[in-house]
Design a protein around this motif. Structure first.
Motif, PDB file in Angstrom:
ATOM      1  N   ALA A   1      44.463  33.995  44.285  1.00  0.00           N
ATOM      2  CA  ALA A   1      43.022  33.534  44.703  1.00  0.00           C
ATOM      3  C   ALA A   1      42.574  33.351  43.049  1.00  0.00           C
ATOM      4  N   GLU A   2      42.604  32.466  42.510  1.00  0.00           N
ATOM      5  CA  GLU A   2      41.714  32.486  41.123  1.00  0.00           C
ATOM      6  C   GLU A   2      40.416  31.966  40.263  1.00  0.00           C
ATOM      7  N   SER A   3      39.442  32.253  40.285  1.00  0.00           N
ATOM      8  CA  SER A   3      38.383  31.128  40.107  1.00  0.00           C
ATOM      9  C   SER A   3      37.426  31.580  38.242  1.00  0.00           C
ATOM     10  N   SER A   4      37.649  30.874  37.697  1.00  0.00           N
ATOM     11  CA  SER A   4      36.296  30.677  36.465  1.00  0.00           C
ATOM     12  C   SER A   4      35.577  29.961  36.271  1.00  0.00           C
ATOM     13  N   TYR A   5      34.729  30.363  36.023  1.00  0.00           N
ATOM     14  CA  TYR A   5      33.202  29.183  36.382  1.00  0.00           C
ATOM     15  C   TYR A   5      32.210  29.799  35.439  1.00  0.00           C
ATOM     16  N   GLN A   6      32.394  28.804  34.917  1.00  0.00           N
ATOM     17  CA  GLN A   6      30.526  28.388  33.417  1.00  0.00           C
ATOM     18  C   GLN A   6      29.519  27.987  33.966  1.00  0.00           C
ATOM     19  N   ARG A   7      28.300  28.376  33.696  1.00  0.00           N
ATOM     20  CA  ARG A   7      27.119  27.541  33.873  1.00  0.00           C
ATOM     21  C   ARG A   7      26.218  27.820  32.964  1.00  0.00           C
ATOM     22  N   TYR A   8      25.526  27.276  31.791  1.00  0.00           N
ATOM     23  CA  TYR A   8      25.155  27.710  30.476  1.00  0.00           C
ATOM     24  C   TYR A   8      25.280  28.959  29.735  1.00  0.00           C
ATOM     25  N   GLY A   9      24.110  29.781  29.793  1.00  0.00           N
ATOM     26  CA  GLY A   9      24.646  30.979  28.799  1.00  0.00           C
ATOM     27  C   GLY A   9      25.438  32.732  29.697  1.00  0.00           C
ATOM     28  N   TYR A  10      26.205  31.596  30.908  1.00  0.00           N
ATOM     29  CA  TYR A  10      26.797  32.580  31.800  1.00  0.00           C
ATOM     30  C   TYR A  10      28.217  32.238  32.057  1.00  0.00           C
ATOM     31  N   THR A  11      29.246  32.991  32.851  1.00  0.00           N
ATOM     32  CA  THR A  11      30.666  32.557  32.310  1.00  0.00           C
ATOM     33  C   THR A  11      31.577  34.026  32.834  1.00  0.00           C
ATOM     34  N   GLY A  12      32.499  34.280  33.429  1.00  0.00           N
ATOM     35  CA  GLY A  12      33.138  34.462  34.050  1.00  0.00           C
ATOM     36  C   GLY A  12      34.326  34.847  35.271  1.00  0.00           C
ATOM     37  N   SER A  13      35.105  35.394  35.909  1.00  0.00           N
ATOM     38  CA  SER A  13      35.867  34.894  36.491  1.00  0.00           C
ATOM     39  C   SER A  13      36.052  36.368  37.946  1.00  0.00           C
ATOM     40  N   VAL A  14      37.017  34.914  38.729  1.00  0.00           N
ATOM     41  CA  VAL A  14      37.459  35.859  39.794  1.00  0.00           C
ATOM     42  C   VAL A  14      38.238  36.157  40.606  1.00  0.00           C
ATOM     43  N   SER A  15      38.711  36.749  40.952  1.00  0.00           N
ATOM     44  CA  SER A  15      40.352  37.057  41.572  1.00  0.00           C
ATOM     45  C   SER A  15      40.769  37.990  42.115  1.00  0.00           C
ATOM     46  N   TYR A  16      41.191  38.133  43.985  1.00  0.00           N
ATOM     47  CA  TYR A  16      41.692  38.198  44.617  1.00  0.00           C
ATOM     48  C   TYR A  16      43.696  38.396  45.259  1.00  0.00           C
ATOM     49  N   GLU A  17      44.019  39.424  44.783  1.00  0.00           N
ATOM     50  CA  GLU A  17      45.540  38.814  44.893  1.00  0.00           C
ATOM     51  C   GLU A  17      45.754  39.867  46.778  1.00  0.00           C
ATOM     52  N   GLN A  18      47.324  40.241  47.131  1.00  0.00           N
ATOM     53  CA  GLN A  18      47.171  40.713  48.262  1.00  0.00           C
ATOM     54  C   GLN A  18      49.088  40.925  48.347  1.00  0.00           C
ATOM     55  N   THR A  19      49.527  41.060  48.973  1.00  0.00           N
ATOM     56  CA  THR A  19      50.998  41.010  49.159  1.00  0.00           C
ATOM     57  C   THR A  19      50.948  41.709  51.092  1.00  0.00           C
ATOM     58  N   MET A  20      51.856  41.646  51.292  1.00  0.00           N
ATOM     59  CA  MET A  20      51.637  41.241  53.306  1.00  0.00           C
ATOM     60  C   MET A  20      53.784  41.141  53.633  1.00  0.00           C
ATOM     61  N   THR A  21      54.033  41.722  54.254  1.00  0.00           N
ATOM     62  CA  THR A  21      54.506  41.448  55.626  1.00  0.00           C
ATOM     63  C   THR A  21      53.891  40.780  57.153  1.00  0.00           C
ATOM     64  N   PRO A  22      54.846  39.031  56.811  1.00  0.00           N
ATOM     65  CA  PRO A  22      54.451  38.701  58.181  1.00  0.00           C
ATOM     66  C   PRO A  22      54.396  39.634  59.279  1.00  0.00           C
ATOM     67  N   MET A  23      56.274  39.956  59.508  1.00  0.00           N
ATOM     68  CA  MET A  23      56.314  40.453  60.213  1.00  0.00           C
ATOM     69  C   MET A  23      55.992  42.243  60.912  1.00  0.00           C
ATOM     70  N   SER A  24      55.285  42.773  60.142  1.00  0.00           N
ATOM     71  CA  SER A  24      54.552  43.754  59.905  1.00  0.00           C
ATOM     72  C   SER A  24      53.054  44.152  60.385  1.00  0.00           C
ATOM     73  N   ASP A  25      53.021  45.232  60.771  1.00  0.00           N
ATOM     74  CA  ASP A  25      51.718  45.294  60.783  1.00  0.00           C
ATOM     75  C   ASP A  25      50.808  46.506  60.139  1.00  0.00           C
ATOM     76  N   GLU A  26      51.774  46.847  58.980  1.00  0.00           N
ATOM     77  CA  GLU A  26      51.096  47.422  58.225  1.00  0.00           C
ATOM     78  C   GLU A  26      50.351  46.398  56.543  1.00  0.00           C
ATOM     79  N   ARG A  27      48.560  46.604  56.776  1.00  0.00           N
ATOM     80  CA  ARG A  27      48.546  45.644  55.803  1.00  0.00           C
ATOM     81  C   ARG A  27      48.968  46.343  54.240  1.00  0.00           C
ATOM     82  N   GLY A  28      48.826  45.021  53.647  1.00  0.00           N
ATOM     83  CA  GLY A  28      50.096  45.278  52.407  1.00  0.00           C
ATOM     84  C   GLY A  28      48.489  45.379  50.681  1.00  0.00           C
TER      85      GLY A  28
END
Length: 810
Positions: free
Chosen positions: A241-268
């Motif tokens: 998930a990626e999001s970019s924003y800007q407002r007047y004198g502010y600008t930025g971006s946020v991102s989160y990514e994850q890899t997972m295996t549905p059949m496994s209990d381990e956190r990716g």
């Protein structure tokens, strides 16, 4: 003869504004049929509609107009009709348009939108800026016979917004291809609409081939959101998930990514990033650079090559207090070392600092007096620092971990007061005296004792407020000397200038062994221990120092003139860009008062065809051989005798660095390097697939060779260590629009290529298409990347091939 008139509103007509027209040749009124005929380079305009054609006919009984282009000798349209509505223009061979309904019909329509060329045999103008056609061709190739085009059926086109079509297919050189779909949607103004992120194919070493797609949400001009999913053939999946924003004198971006295996209990593996910046000069400014990931994220997440062992994050907020000459900054920082499995937090660090306060400028005084440049500056810092070891099997620290970290954290306060000035003596010498006072506030200290049973020194932590202070005073003297040589009026060498900049600095710092250091008696003798070891702002030094630093910088420049040039133009050539010699002398040291001698030289030869850099460190003292009875190998003892007075030159080299580079190019192409970067800071057109790569198709060939040599010598033990490397990079134009570039390094000691530094790329510029093949053939993880797509920023995601793969190696 040009003729321009106006048709005013008439009773019974639906025209609500003045119709302006102009004809270069003839204007004919047909009163009975209520028609106006314009011939020869005619123009007619009504409100925001403007037509320019060879022949125009206006029927004011129906308020319709017919425009026809200019025919050539063979009966073809040589000059098309130009139709402009709402500031957007298009071309056609013939147009029928109604001023009442704002609808019309067009034959052989041609229009350009954001670099996309649109062709239609027959089109209908439905409403303002909206067109319908049964068959449409889209391309970005501006040739008469385009290299490719997309043919679509049942299309709707809204100017400056989007194109919606039924079934479409891509043609290359008029040959149909399997690329197509049963519907199409192309946003013309991409940043302003929500859209589908088209599917992408690729491959991963451990997870297998993958298919990725997503959707981009456009909320408004201030914020958007992109959601992407990636499915691997071996059962795992990735989300981003990626999001970019800007407002007047502010600008930025946020991102989160994850890899997972549905059949496994381990956190990716996962990774979170946040970038924020303040763009204007507001009183308050927030800058954030957050990068948090688990230990396997750098290797497992897409597009990451190799493991990043250290990650860091920082949030900094600064504010200028209104009406006061001071500024406050608050910092939150985090760093994590995956190799050592440690984490370090600063929660928080607060810095309060004042602007320089000139003590003697408020009451007037003569301009240029030395005391007017005396200023005072004060800063206060607070820092709380947490350092701990985290569990290797835990991606996110537990609650108990944070509790223990806060209990074990260290914190303190530091005051720094600096009083300095600037004066000029003897007109040419700059004198800069300064006094600095530092005071640290700690809330615990260490107490040491020798444990006879364990034969070691043990320490104990004692709480309570502790005030730790020290000061230093010093001054610096600097001037610049010039030496000039002038040649004759008709000589090639016009002048040679030598610039010599000597600098002398003196700094005195008292010792604090009695106050902040503890003397512990051991069987081996008394040992001095630091009572504030590992505190956030350190400890004053135990012994006093009175250090005099010496530094001499040299530059040598020559001015040349071409004697065969009638304009007698001159140019400057640096003969010696830098030659510096520096050392120091400590008057308070018990022995070995003279510091190491540092020599640095840098220059270019033959118009920068060759580049030379050299630096070395010399130990100025002599060395004697140890007693043969105790000498094990080539051991030597440092003697308190200056080497210069014992025939050993300036001293013994302890380390040195040598760099020799050569840039080879055909005549007339010497301004650019192999990768396409120019020496004057200009960068040529980027390569198609990767903005970080550049290919210069105008240089037939180029080659850069650089030789590196690092040498270290531990004189007392006689151990030596050296490394030699030859790096080379360059490019070769294979044909028009095709180039190959390479970049690698050869270890002359190991006699092998540096696998991680070896890369070969092939770039292709095919008019409206572009391609790039990158290959990393060596190293622990060989890989390649292939890209083929359109240059157009609007269509590059519609038709492209982007494949990457990484091979494993035991």
């Amino acid at each position: 003869m040009d003729r321009e008139e106006k048709i005013a509103d008439e009773p019974g007509t639906a025209l609500q504004a003045v119709v302006r027209y102009k004809a270069k040749d003839t204007a004919v009124f047909d009163i009975q049929k209520k028609a106006l005929h314009l011939y020869g380079g005619s123009d007619i305009g009504y409100e925001d509609v403007q037509l320019a054609a060879e022949q125009l006919t206006l029927d004011w009984s129906t308020n319709t107009i017919t425009a026809t282009g200019k025919h050539n000798e063979v009966g073809e349209i040589a000059q098309k009709v130009i139709f402009t509505q709402g500031g957007v223009s298009c071309q056609a061979e013939e147009i029928h348009y109604s001023f009442d309904t704002r609808r019309g019909a067009i034959r052989k329509l041609f229009i350009e939108q954001e670099g996309i060329l649109i062709h239609c045999d027959e089109a209908t103008i439905d409403t303002e800026r909206t067109y319908y056609t049964d068959r449409m061709r889209l391309t970005t190739c501006n040739l008469a016979k385009p290299h490719y085009y997309i043919e679509a059926r049942k299309a709707k086109f809204v100017q400056s917004e989007n194109i919606v079509t039924g079934p479409w297919r891509c043609y290359c050189y008029d040959i149909p291809t399997p690329l197509g779909f049963f519907y199409g949607f192309l946003p013309i103004s991409r940043p302003r609409v929500s859209r589908i992120i088209l599917p992408e194919l690729g491959a991963d070493l451990s997870k297998g081939p993958f298919l990725s797609a997503g959707y981009h949400f456009y909320f408004n001009d201030c914020i958007d959101l992109s959601l992407k999913a990636r499915l691997y053939s071996k059962g795992s999946c990735g989300l981003k998930a990626e999001s970019s924003y800007q407002r007047y004198g502010y600008t930025g971006s946020v991102s989160y990514e994850q890899t997972m295996t549905p059949m496994s209990d381990e956190r990716g593996p996962w990774r979170f990033q946040w970038r924020h910046a303040t763009q204007n000069n507001r009183a308050g400014s927030l800058i954030a650079d957050i990068d948090i990931q688990d230990r396997s994220a750098a290797a497992a997440l897409p597009n990451n090559r190799g493991l990043t062992t250290i990650t860091g994050s920082q949030i900094r907020y600064t504010n200028s207090l209104a009406g006061l000459p001071c500024r406050i900054a608050t910092i939150l920082a985090h760093s994590q070392d995956f190799q050592r499995n440690t984490t370090k937090l600063i929660l928080p660090e607060v810095i309060f600092s004042t602007s320089p306060i000139y003590l003697f400028r408020g009451g007037g005084g003569a301009i240029g007096q030395w005391y007017r440049d005396i200023y005072l500056k004060h800063s206060v810092e607070f820092k709380r620092q947490l350092a701990s070891t985290i569990n290797r099997n835990t991606s996110i620290p537990t609650y108990q971990y944070w509790i223990d970290a806060f209990r074990q954290g260290d914190y303190g306060v530091k005051h720094t007061i600096r009083l300095a000035g600037n004066a000029k003596i003897f007109q040419y010498v700059n004198l800069q005296p300064a006094v600095r006072y530092q005071e640290r506030w700690y809330f615990q200290s260490l107490d040491y004792a020798y444990d006879n049973a364990q034969d070691t020194i043990v320490k104990d932590t004692i709480g309570g407020f502790k005030r730790v202070w020290d000061y230093s005073a010093g001054t610096s003297l600097q001037t610049t000397l010039y030496g000039m040589y002038f040649g004759g009026s008709n000589t090639a060498i016009q002048s040679i200038r030598h610039q010599l900049t000597p600098t002398v600095r003196f700094t005195y710092t008292p010792g604090c062994a009695g106050r902040y250091w503890q003397e512990v008696q051991t069987p081996q003798g008394n040992k001095l221990m630091n009572r504030f070891d590992n505190c956030v702002y350190g400890t004053p030094q135990s012994s006093a120092k009175a250090v005099m630093d010496f530094e001499v910088d040299n530059t040598l420049t020559m001015k040349l003139r071409d004697t065969t040039d009638l304009a007698r133009s001159t140019r400057k050539v640096p003969m010696l860009e830098a030659l510096s010699l520096s050392t120091s002398y400590d008057f308070k040291a018990d022995s070995f008062q003279l510091g190491n001698i540092k020599l640095v030289a840098r220059t270019g030869l033959l118009d920068n065809l060759f580049r030379l850099e050299y630096s070395t460190t010399l130990d100025p003292y002599a060395y004697d051989s140890c007693d043969p009875a105790y000498n094990q190998g080539d051991l030597k003892r440092r003697a308190e005798r200056v080497a210069w007075y014992h025939g050993q030159g300036l001293g013994h080299s302890t380390d040195s660095f040598l760099k020799i580079g050569i840039r080879l190019r055909p005549p007339g192409h010497g301004a650019q390097n192999a990768a396409g970067h120019t020496r004057n800071g200009q960068i040529p057109r980027p390569a198609p697939s990767d903005s970080a790569q550049y290919a210069n198709f105008d240089v037939p060939w180029s080659l850069n060779l650089t030789y590196y040599r690092n040498y270290t010598h531990h004189i007392a033990s006689g151990s030596r260590c050296s490394s030699r490397q030859l790096s080379f990079d360059g490019g070769l134009s294979l044909a028009r629009g095709w180039a190959i570039t390479f970049d690698s390094a050869y270890d002359l000691d190991k006699k092998e290529l540096a696998g991680h530094a070896t890369k070969v790329s092939i770039h292709g510029d095919m008019h409206c298409w572009e391609t790039c093949f990158d290959c990393w053939p060596f190293g622990s993880s060989p890989s390649f990347r292939f890209f083929l797509g359109l240059k157009s920023s609007m269509l590059k995601d519609v038709i492209k091939c982007d494949l990457s793969h990484r091979y494993g190696r035991c």
